[in-house]
Write a protein that holds these residues in place. Sequence first.
Motif, short mmCIF file in Angstrom:
data_model
loop_
_atom_site.label_atom_id
_atom_site.label_comp_id
_atom_site.label_asym_id
_atom_site.label_seq_id
_atom_site.Cartn_x
_atom_site.Cartn_y
_atom_site.Cartn_z
N CYS A 104 0.98 -1.34 -0.05
CA CYS A 104 -0.06 -0.02 -0.03
C CYS A 104 0.72 1.34 -0.01
CB CYS A 104 -1.19 -0.07 1.28
SG CYS A 104 -1.82 1.42 1.50
N TYR A 106 0.19 4.07 1.11
CA TYR A 106 -0.33 4.99 2.39
C TYR A 106 0.67 4.64 3.49
CZ TYR A 106 -3.25 8.26 4.79
OH TYR A 106 -4.08 9.16 5.51
N HIS A 107 0.39 3.46 4.38
CA HIS A 107 1.26 3.23 5.39
C HIS A 107 2.04 1.81 5.27
CE1 HIS A 107 -2.42 5.22 6.46
NE2 HIS A 107 -1.56 6.05 7.01
S1 FES Z 1 -4.24 2.61 4.00
FE1 FES Z 1 -2.90 1.07 3.34
S2 FES Z 1 -1.57 0.81 4.84
FE2 FES Z 1 -2.76 2.31 5.32
#
Ligand code: FES
Length: 375
Positions: A104, A106-107
Amino acid sequence: MPPLEPSDLEPRPLVDAETIPADWYVDARFHDLDRVAVLARSWQLVGHASQIPEPGDLLCLTVAGEPILAVRGEDGRVRGFFNVCRHRGGPLALQDGKVSALRCHYHGWTYALDGRLRGVPEMAEVQSFRREDFGLVPLTLVEWEGLLFVCLDDAESNPADLWGDIPGRIAPQSLARSSFVRRVRYEIGCNWKVYVDNFLEGYHLPIVHPELCKLLDYRRYVTELGTAHSLQFSPFLDAGAGSPYRAGDDGADGRAFYYFLWPNTMLNILPGRLQINRVLPLASDRTEVHFDYLYEDTGSPKAEARIAADIDYSDRVQQEDVEICELVQRGLSSRAYQRGRFSAKRESGVHHFQNLLRAAYARAVDAETKRADIG
Ligand code: FES
Ligand SMILES: [Fe+2]
């Protein structure tokens, strides 16, 4: 739900039928209806297997407003998923490419190529959290002749209805043997249904495409209707060397198959070449169209020259279609226009498409009525 006249949902025989109402192309509420009642419930083409030959190769796409991806697993199988992380909705892929895992952006939660959640940084102290409950949400994916289709919701049709006997009809050509070469994207100022209607008839050829019309045998141009597809077929007239509209080098007949697969896929098949159009609604008056070019011979210098000439020629024809579609959208938006009639000889494909659309809207109305009754 936009206002729908029951009489507009009734299919009528071609010789007696009216076209769908202008509102259906113009009113933004129909854009929303098309997303949920048509695109999300039908088979959507993600791409061709030749684009993702190795494990980790992936394709990503937005269909009906939904981010999706298809990825080839370590086991060689292609799987489809929503391109949406189960943590807080981040994206796993931003573009087509190759990955060893789906990480991902994002995080950094990381999923295996089969969708199982593997790596979850800094989640050790979280209670009652089981990784196995947070795999990627899968999509139904079918592969046919190298073409990969997904459905976002419950499919309303059997995928085999889409293709019928296309392989038998186009033999000895094969869709599976083609290899992806290039995508060209167009953004057009019209409703997606204007573009589909326009694709589905050769009636406009003499006026809008006079040059193309000289290459096709317009008198022998025919439309054949299937359950969820239609075909426009034309033999070539004698086209000059260098034209994509000429018989195959192997002596194959010079003929064009223009297939439409409900609701927004087109397969344009010339000797040795498959061009796929994908029609993606962006707004009630904006549409993105992809032209994916695939060929049986991609390597030889002769092939390269042919591919360049083909893409250039198709682009010129497409510019003619773009121009007329944008003008038609303006006409459909006028207070002067409500509904029209069909040429029974030349527009059976448009009538067929519009009847499939009427049926999809009618099912949405039924479902809404049932929900209201339960409520
Ligand atoms: S939204 Fe995918 S790791 Fe946080
Ligand atoms: Fe056209």
